[in-house]
Structure formats: C-alpha cells, structure tokens
Design an enzyme around this catalytic site. Structure first.
Site, PDB file in Angstrom:
ATOM      1  N   ASP A 122      57.144  32.111  87.436  1.00  0.00           N
ATOM      2  CA  ASP A 122      56.482  31.007  88.126  1.00  0.00           C
ATOM      3  C   ASP A 122      57.000  29.662  87.637  1.00  0.00           C
ATOM      4  O   ASP A 122      57.253  28.744  88.430  1.00  0.00           O
ATOM      5  CB  ASP A 122      54.967  31.077  87.914  1.00  0.00           C
ATOM      6  CG  ASP A 122      54.343  32.278  88.600  1.00  0.00           C
ATOM      7  OD1 ASP A 122      55.015  32.876  89.457  1.00  0.00           O
ATOM      8  OD2 ASP A 122      53.197  32.614  88.283  1.00  0.00           O
ATOM      9  N   GLU A 151      56.020  42.457  81.300  1.00  0.00           N
ATOM     10  CA  GLU A 151      54.884  42.168  82.168  1.00  0.00           C
ATOM     11  C   GLU A 151      53.827  41.367  81.426  1.00  0.00           C
ATOM     12  O   GLU A 151      53.970  41.078  80.233  1.00  0.00           O
ATOM     13  CB  GLU A 151      54.253  43.465  82.701  1.00  0.00           C
ATOM     14  CG  GLU A 151      55.009  44.100  83.865  1.00  0.00           C
ATOM     15  CD  GLU A 151      56.043  45.110  83.401  1.00  0.00           C
ATOM     16  OE1 GLU A 151      56.938  45.455  84.204  1.00  0.00           O
ATOM     17  OE2 GLU A 151      55.957  45.551  82.241  1.00  0.00           O
ATOM     18  N   GLY A 161      54.552  44.665  92.093  1.00  0.00           N
ATOM     19  CA  GLY A 161      53.874  43.461  92.558  1.00  0.00           C
ATOM     20  C   GLY A 161      52.376  43.610  92.658  1.00  0.00           C
ATOM     21  O   GLY A 161      51.631  42.651  92.421  1.00  0.00           O
TER      22      GLY A 161
END
Length: 290
Positions: A87, A231, A207
């Site tokens: 992100d 993750e 996802g």
C-alpha cells in the site's frame, strides 16, 4: 454554542495515543482566529469556541472568521499504517505530489523499516515513527487507512473458509462436510459483507485473507507456500517447516509450473485445527479476543 458542544469535540492528544499507528490530531485546533476561536483541518474541519453563548451559522453577511484552506508553508501530517508495504509503495508518490501541489511542510508517519526505504528518495518529506510523533501542532492531518463497511446479510453466527488461491501450490482442498458453498461469481462488496460479520476467517496466502484482515476479524492463515513475514501478523498462522519452507520465496523454484504439493495435506489439516482451537480459547469468556 459553548465550547462544550463545539462543532468537533477535542480528541486525545498524540502523546496519549502512541500505541496507535495513526496519529490523532492535537487536543485543540492548531490555528488561532479572532475572539479566541481556534480552527484547523485535522481529521476534517474543526472549530473550537471559547466559553460563551455562541451561535454558528453561514449567511451572506460580514463574517467573524472567513478562511480558505491554504497549506502553503504550513505543517501537514499524513499518517500511514504500520506493517504494510504494498500500500505504501503506491501511496508515497501521491504524498510527494500533494506536497508539491500545496507547497507544504509535509511529515509522514510509518514503520521504521519502511522509512529506510523511502527517506532517501523523498528528502523533502520528513519521515517519523508514530511513537516519536508527540504533541505536534499541524495545520492539517490525514490518515491513510482502509475502512470497509457493509450491511450484515447472514443473521446467525458463521465462519468463512477459503480453500483456493491464484496458485495451485497454495490450495488447501479440505472443505468441511456440510459447509455452505459460496464459491463462484460473487461480487467483492458481497464478499466484504460476508467477511466483515464473520466470527473469524480461515484462508490461505491470498487476497481473501488480506480482505478479511482489512475487515478486522481474526484470521487463521494456512500457508507454507509463503513465509510468515510475507503476510500480515496473526497469532493463528499455520506454518510448519517440517512440511513447507516458503517455496514462493525460493528463487530456485520455477513457479510458472503448476504444481500441487500433496505431502503437506495431512500435516496442515492437523495444524489448522490447532490454530482454530487457539483462536477459540482466546475468544472464550473472560479473555478478550486478539
């Protein structure tokens, strides 16, 4: 209107919330106006009024305070989440564009490991760890966080399980007997609604697991295909080096070949049951959920 019912009530200061990855605005608005009025644009437009009987309205008349947002030369804060990389890779260039557009003094808070990546490339942005940002007085602040909301469509308690991913090597072909089948062409908003209101989620390195994590529900993540540091952090990670050792991160393996590792099936099924048992213990009465 007295200050006790001001347009935006004071929030706890940043110093009081150092454990929060997102920096909260200062207790009082940072900009000073006439007659003791204070205002700023931290977490939206905020107005603080001193003691007295105030009436606030917008009309065509001579205003007491008339201000148009101008961030030129002003201190501005952008809080980014801690613990994510992808992100921020996408967001940081836009933070720099924001700085150039408004010619502001921009400060960005994020995790220290991420700061090491970006600091040299964006020397005009000040990068700070959240816990080191205390009691500042920015003119405006923004929080870059993902917020997912959706109405509840299933009234009874339920758990979501995902057994597929984009790579066959990540498959976990163990759908519990009697489970309702929601596979197929279902829109993402419908998926969000299911995940957000689930008691918890069991999934793979995919996802849907990230989506469940963004919905802020407990996630049992089953993956030997990736290493745990690939993750988000979850106390219910199923990973056994006796079976899998993160082949996704092994450059010697050709991942273009569709493979399915059957040797891990029995072991991961047992480990996943242990993870679910741990989650249930954490959520039992008398102990708060993780």
């Amino acid at each position: 209107m007295s200050h006790d019912s001001a347009l935006t009530p004071p929030l706890p200061s940043a110093a009081q919330q150092t454990c929060d990855a997102f920096i909260r605005p200062p207790e009082l608005p940072a900009q000073s106006g006439p007659l003791g009025i204070r205002y700023d644009f931290n977490d939206g437009a905020r107005v603080w009024l001193p003691d007295g009987q105030w009436h606030v309205e917008i009309r065509d008349a001579e205003p007491v305070l008339d201000h148009t947002l101008d961030l030129n030369g002003q201190e501005v804060l952008v809080s980014f989440p801690v613990g994510t990389l992808g992100d921020l890779v996408g967001w940081i260039p836009y933070a720099e564009r924001f700085r150039l557009l408004h010619q502001c003094q921009l400060e960005c808070t994020m995790g220290p490991l991420i700061i090491e990546i970006f600091a040299a490339s964006y020397p005009e942005i000040r990068f700070t760890e959240p816990e080191k940002y205390t009691d500042q007085q920015p003119c405006a602040s923004y929080r870059m966080e993902l917020s997912l909301t959706a109405p509840r469509t299933i009234q009874e308690l339920y758990v979501c399980i995902a057994t597929k991913a984009s790579s066959q090597a990540r498959f976990w072909d163990h759908i519990p007997h009697g489970a309702e089948d929601f596979t197929g062409d279902i829109s993402l908003p419908e998926r969000v609604a299911m995940l957000q209101h689930a008691d918890f989620f069991i999934g793979l390195s995919s996802g849907l697991s990230w989506l469940a994590w963004a919905c802020r529900i407990p996630v049992v993540l089953i993956s030997g295909f990736t290493l745990p540091n690939c993750e988000f952090s979850t106390p219910y990670r199923v990973f056994s080096t006796h079976v899998c050792k993160g082949c996704r991160d092994d450059v010697r393996i050709d991942l273009t070949i569709k493979i399915s590792c059957g040797v891990r099936a029995t072991r991961t099924q047992s480990d996943s049951l242990n993870a679910v048992a741990l989650l249930q213990a954490d959520r039992s009465p008398g102990k708060s959920a993780s």
